[in-house]
Design an enzyme around this catalytic site. Structure first.
Site, mmCIF file in Angstrom:
data_model
loop_
_atom_site.group_PDB
_atom_site.id
_atom_site.type_symbol
_atom_site.label_atom_id
_atom_site.label_comp_id
_atom_site.label_asym_id
_atom_site.label_seq_id
_atom_site.Cartn_x
_atom_site.Cartn_y
_atom_site.Cartn_z
ATOM 1 N N ARG A 1 0.785 -1.109 0.002
ATOM 2 C CA ARG A 1 0.067 0.007 -0.177
ATOM 3 C C ARG A 1 0.925 1.439 0.031
ATOM 4 O O ARG A 1 0.614 2.246 -0.574
ATOM 5 C CB ARG A 1 -0.777 0.070 1.239
ATOM 6 C CG ARG A 1 -1.650 1.237 1.371
ATOM 7 C CD ARG A 1 -3.070 1.355 2.267
ATOM 8 N NE ARG A 1 -2.860 0.445 3.317
ATOM 9 C CZ ARG A 1 -2.113 0.559 4.435
ATOM 10 N NH1 ARG A 1 -1.269 1.647 4.591
ATOM 11 N NH2 ARG A 1 -2.088 -0.069 5.564
ATOM 12 N N TYR B 1 -17.808 16.627 -13.558
ATOM 13 C CA TYR B 1 -18.296 15.228 -13.623
ATOM 14 C C TYR B 1 -19.175 14.528 -12.151
ATOM 15 O O TYR B 1 -18.909 14.982 -11.266
ATOM 16 C CB TYR B 1 -17.030 14.329 -13.572
ATOM 17 C CG TYR B 1 -17.339 12.867 -13.206
ATOM 18 C CD1 TYR B 1 -17.971 12.096 -14.286
ATOM 19 C CD2 TYR B 1 -16.898 12.203 -12.366
ATOM 20 C CE1 TYR B 1 -18.364 10.936 -14.170
ATOM 21 C CE2 TYR B 1 -17.295 10.813 -12.125
ATOM 22 C CZ TYR B 1 -17.987 10.089 -13.025
ATOM 23 O OH TYR B 1 -18.475 8.862 -12.945
ATOM 24 N N ASP C 1 -8.874 18.652 -13.296
ATOM 25 C CA ASP C 1 -9.367 17.442 -13.809
ATOM 26 C C ASP C 1 -8.907 17.440 -15.256
ATOM 27 O O ASP C 1 -9.483 18.194 -15.932
ATOM 28 C CB ASP C 1 -11.027 17.126 -13.624
ATOM 29 C CG ASP C 1 -11.250 15.386 -13.994
ATOM 30 O OD1 ASP C 1 -10.576 15.245 -15.000
ATOM 31 O OD2 ASP C 1 -12.068 14.815 -13.296
ATOM 32 N N LYS D 1 -9.895 6.367 -18.956
ATOM 33 C CA LYS D 1 -10.069 6.861 -20.218
ATOM 34 C C LYS D 1 -9.035 7.048 -21.138
ATOM 35 O O LYS D 1 -8.467 5.885 -21.190
ATOM 36 C CB LYS D 1 -10.739 8.379 -19.880
ATOM 37 C CG LYS D 1 -11.942 8.461 -18.662
ATOM 38 C CD LYS D 1 -12.982 7.453 -19.161
ATOM 39 C CE LYS D 1 -13.974 7.144 -17.851
ATOM 40 N NZ LYS D 1 -13.823 8.034 -16.811
#
Ligand SMILES: Cc1ncc(COP(=O)(O)O)c(C=O)c1O
Length: 393
Positions: A50, A102, A174, A199
């Site tokens: 992690r 978004y 973003d 994306k």
């Protein structure tokens, strides 16, 4: 990390082009969740996955270089990247945020952050006076998404970053729609750039991932602390998929952008289309800003058909694009924002933002553009039959 290569070459020839141990020309996928420590007093570079994993780190290095930041971070989704970055805020802080953000970010800000005492003002970021009016003494963050989703409004990144600096606040951008290939927000003054790497960056509709890149080392240290504390890290297999996708980013975007320009013009000329949203059209209200801060308008456009029945007939008749949530893939993706990306937004707010019940968003893929135009033309012809009946009635 910097060298004299162009962006296109850096996609392939970066610090991770070869595995230094074996010479492999693909980054090894390191699945280990923990790492043996040979010295009780000083641990090695990696201890627990992690906190750090070599495959994830390769992706984090590559995206930091491409965005021209000091450090990158990979998360289990775009929303994990965005949510973790929001954790830099504290109770009683205020966020000025673009109104057609978004839907998932809208939900995070309006339904989650408020429970922790972080307030917000949604604002049309293309209107700098409105942005100035929204600023409060406790404004700590300006959150930009440009071009916005799905109405492709363009925010002047430089102007917002200047405002933010004047008010001792951060700016997050973003950059999912354009990627560092077409726009580099950190060079325009932003502090953190965020991505749904699901994306264009990965590009093949086969991985969910998020990325963040920070400009300032001190802020990077804070975000690293949060990445490790919150724990929404990207797994090594998925990090590898994003690394592989990145290698073809340039050729994919190049093709899709050229097709998007032709398609925007095709829809613009069609009588069943009320409006086309694409910042590459010279009559787009922020065309000049887009030209000044990005190298192209990208491969996503939206178009509003005359009414919902026409939109439904069109969607039922198109054959090539997948009809789906998401964007930025090798295959063209047609989406219905009202029921997909913006389903979380109350209807009145949605319509107010231009996200009508007849609006469709198209992410242009790698098909031959003439095939796409023929497909859309045929589907619009079917929709025209509905229009003729409606006009007679
Ligand atoms: C602009 C934008 N930002 C963030 C996200 C969220 O990313 P993810 O779905 O990878 O969590 C999306 C997803 O569609 C998006 O389009």
């Amino acid at each position: 990390m910097s060298n004299s290569y162009t962006f296109q070459t850096n996609l392939l020839h970066n610090n991770h082009k070869l595995d230094p141990v074996t010479g492999a020309v693909s980054v090894p996928i390191q699945h280990a969740s923990t790492f043996h420590q040979s010295d009780i007093d000083s641990f090695g570079k990696y201890d627990y996955a992690r906190s750090g994993n070599p495959t994830r780190e390769a992706l984090e290095d590559v995206i930091a270089q491409l965005e021209e930041g000091c450090r990158g971070f990979a998360f289990s989704s775009g929303m994990a990247a965005i949510s973790t970055a929001f954790m830099l805020l504290s109770k009683d802080d205020h966020v000025v945020i673009t109104e057609d953000v978004y839907g998932g970010t809208f939900r995070m800000v309006s339904q989650v952050l408020v429970r922790f005492g972080i307030s917000h003002t949604f604002v049309d970021m293309t209107d700098l006076d409105a942005v100035k009016k929204a600023i409060q003494p406790n404004t700590r963050l300006f959150y930009v998404e440009t071009p916005s989703n799905p109405t492709l409004k363009v925010t002047d990144i430089r102007a917002i970053c200047e405002l933010a600096k004047d008010h001792d606040a951060l700016t997050f951008v973003d950059n999912t729609f354009l990627t560092p290939e077409l726009q580099k927000p950190l060079n325009l003054g932003a502090d953190i750039v965020l991505h749904s790497a699901t994306k264009f960056l990965s590009g093949h509709s086969d991985v969910v991932a998020g990325l963040a890149v920070v400009k300032d080392p001190e802020l990077a240290q804070k975000l690293y602390f949060l990445q490790n504390s919150f724990g929404a890290v990207l797994g090594p297999q998925d990090a590898w998929l994003v690394l592989r996708g990145l290698k073809t980013l340039h050729v994919r975007l190049d093709h899709s952008v050229q097709s998007a320009i032709k398609l925007a013009n095709f829809f613009n000329d069609h009588p069943l289309v009320k409006k086309v949203y694409y910042p590459g059209l010279s009559d787009h209200p922020q065309y000049d800003i887009q030209q000044s801060q990005a190298t192209s308008a990208g491969a996503v456009l939206s178009f509003d058909l005359l009414n919902e029945d026409i939109m439904r007939t069109f969607v039922n008749n198109v054959k090539i694009p997948v009809f789906a949530v998401s964007l930025g893939a090798v295959e063209s993706i047609l989406s219905y924002p009202a029921k997909m990306s913006h389903a979380a937004m109350p209807e009145n707010e949605r319509i107010q933002r231009g996200i009508t019940n007849s609006l469709l968003r198209l992410s242009v893929g790698l098909e031959n553009v003439d095939d796409l135009i023929k497909d859309f033309s045929d589907a619009l012809e079917s929709a025209n039959q509905i229009h003729l009946v409606q006009s007679r009635g």
